[in-house]
Design a protein around this motif. Structure first.
Motif, mmCIF file in Angstrom:
data_model
loop_
_atom_site.group_PDB
_atom_site.id
_atom_site.type_symbol
_atom_site.label_atom_id
_atom_site.label_comp_id
_atom_site.label_asym_id
_atom_site.label_seq_id
_atom_site.Cartn_x
_atom_site.Cartn_y
_atom_site.Cartn_z
ATOM 1 N N CYS A 94 0.568 3.425 9.833
ATOM 2 C CA CYS A 94 0.123 2.096 9.405
ATOM 3 C C CYS A 94 -1.295 1.813 9.877
ATOM 4 O O CYS A 94 -2.114 1.264 9.136
ATOM 5 C CB CYS A 94 1.080 1.021 9.922
ATOM 6 S SG CYS A 94 2.648 0.934 9.031
ATOM 7 N N ASP A 123 8.452 2.790 6.146
ATOM 8 C CA ASP A 123 9.114 1.851 7.044
ATOM 9 C C ASP A 123 10.457 1.453 6.450
ATOM 10 O O ASP A 123 10.920 2.035 5.465
ATOM 11 C CB ASP A 123 8.224 0.632 7.313
ATOM 12 C CG ASP A 123 7.970 -0.203 6.055
ATOM 13 O OD1 ASP A 123 8.532 0.112 4.981
ATOM 14 O OD2 ASP A 123 7.201 -1.177 6.148
ATOM 15 N N HIS A 134 11.408 -1.225 4.788
ATOM 16 C CA HIS A 134 11.325 -1.741 3.414
ATOM 17 C C HIS A 134 11.156 -0.594 2.422
ATOM 18 O O HIS A 134 11.827 -0.553 1.391
ATOM 19 C CB HIS A 134 10.142 -2.700 3.283
ATOM 20 C CG HIS A 134 10.313 -3.994 4.002
ATOM 21 N ND1 HIS A 134 11.287 -4.917 3.670
ATOM 22 C CD2 HIS A 134 9.623 -4.540 5.042
ATOM 23 C CE1 HIS A 134 11.190 -5.967 4.472
ATOM 24 N NE2 HIS A 134 10.191 -5.752 5.316
ATOM 25 N N VAL A 159 6.373 -3.425 0.707
ATOM 26 C CA VAL A 159 6.685 -4.329 1.821
ATOM 27 C C VAL A 159 6.811 -5.767 1.308
ATOM 28 O O VAL A 159 7.766 -6.482 1.646
ATOM 29 C CB VAL A 159 5.614 -4.245 2.920
ATOM 30 C CG1 VAL A 159 5.857 -5.305 3.996
ATOM 31 C CG2 VAL A 159 5.612 -2.859 3.565
ATOM 32 N N ARG A 176 10.305 -8.063 1.242
ATOM 33 C CA ARG A 176 10.429 -9.379 1.877
ATOM 34 C C ARG A 176 10.863 -10.456 0.881
ATOM 35 O O ARG A 176 11.657 -11.334 1.217
ATOM 36 C CB ARG A 176 9.089 -9.784 2.495
ATOM 37 C CG ARG A 176 8.669 -8.963 3.702
ATOM 38 C CD ARG A 176 7.286 -9.369 4.159
ATOM 39 N NE ARG A 176 6.859 -8.606 5.341
ATOM 40 C CZ ARG A 176 5.659 -8.721 5.900
ATOM 41 N NH1 ARG A 176 4.765 -9.573 5.389
ATOM 42 N NH2 ARG A 176 5.349 -8.002 6.969
#
Length: 246
Positions: free
Chosen positions: A146, A160, A162, A203, A207
């Motif tokens: 990242c 990750d 997600h 990501v 969310r």
């Protein structure tokens, strides 16, 4: 029939094309947001360390509280793991563990570079920079990737929670595979030119729509190519609450 590698990636003749379709559709919706990640590599490293198992709002609030308390990261390094630091870190959870790692990490940077900086990594290869980052206290492969992506402009693709969840639902990988085993294979699957946009958009999508417990498939921009959406039975929509006429 799809085949699976040991890393859990499911290859078919159209796999890479599907990745590009997903990347394009999600970019139309989310536009490759920065996700509030700082541009400075040290700031970004600390921000990402705070984000693990922490909601975005708590992460941002804790990061800004640290910046407000300490004039520079060198000051935090000199103070070390203190009650004041732990009090701030409590907002992101796991305060004792994270405070210990953060203080040790900053001291390591001073020892290596004379001050708290990651600027020397800019002249390193992506492989060498990643090797250095994962050698820091509390830093794993995902965190290192990242920092390389967000702050150092390298064409890497962090996997990750997600990313793993959504690629799993899309039918591109086995979501049960541990991140460290899937990272290299997934990164090789994603063309370098869309690695940044696809990561940040996944990501954002994780969310907002493709959530862990109850995904909002009806609102999904990629449901037409999603194995999960196609195989899942239609779920009844929540009933609106209406006042009884009785």
């Amino acid at each position: 029939m799809p085949t699976s590698t040991d890393a859990g990636i499911r290859y078919t003749p159209g796999t890479k094309q599907k990745v590009l379709v997903v990347a394009e559709r999600l970019d139309r919706v989310y536009g490759s947001p920065r996700l509030e990640n700082p541009f400075d590599p040290v700031d970004d490293l600390i921000f990402i360390l705070l984000s693990g198992r922490t909601g975005p709002e708590a992460c941002v609030a804790t990061f800004h509280a640290l910046k407000a308390k300490y004039e520079a990261w060198d000051a935090l390094a000199r103070e070390g793991d203190s009650p004041a630091l732990r009090a701030i870190m409590r907002g992101a959870g796991l305060s004792q563990r994270r405070s210990t790692y953060l203080a040790a990490l900053l001291r390591r940077l001073i020892g290596d570079f004379g001050t708290v900086t990651l600027d020397p990594l800019r002249s390193m290869s992506a492989e060498r920079a990643e090797e250095y980052l994962v050698g820091l206290p509390g830093v794993g492969c995902k965190t290192a990737k990242c920092v390389l992506l967000y702050a150092l402009g390298r064409k890497v693709f962090p996997v990750d929670a997600h990313v793993r969840r959504i690629l799993g639902r899309l039918g591109l990988m086995n979501p049960a595979v541990r991140l460290e085993y899937a990272q290299q294979a997934v990164e090789s699957l994603v063309p370098a030119r869309v690695r940044y946009s696809l990561h940040v958009n996944l990501v954002a999508h994780g969310r907002a729509v493709c959530r862990g417990s109850v995904p909002r498939c009806a609102d999904c921009a990629v449901r037409g190519v999603c194995a999960y959406a196609k195989s899942s039975p239609k779920r009844p929509q929540p009933r609106s609450r209406r006042r009884s006429r009785r």
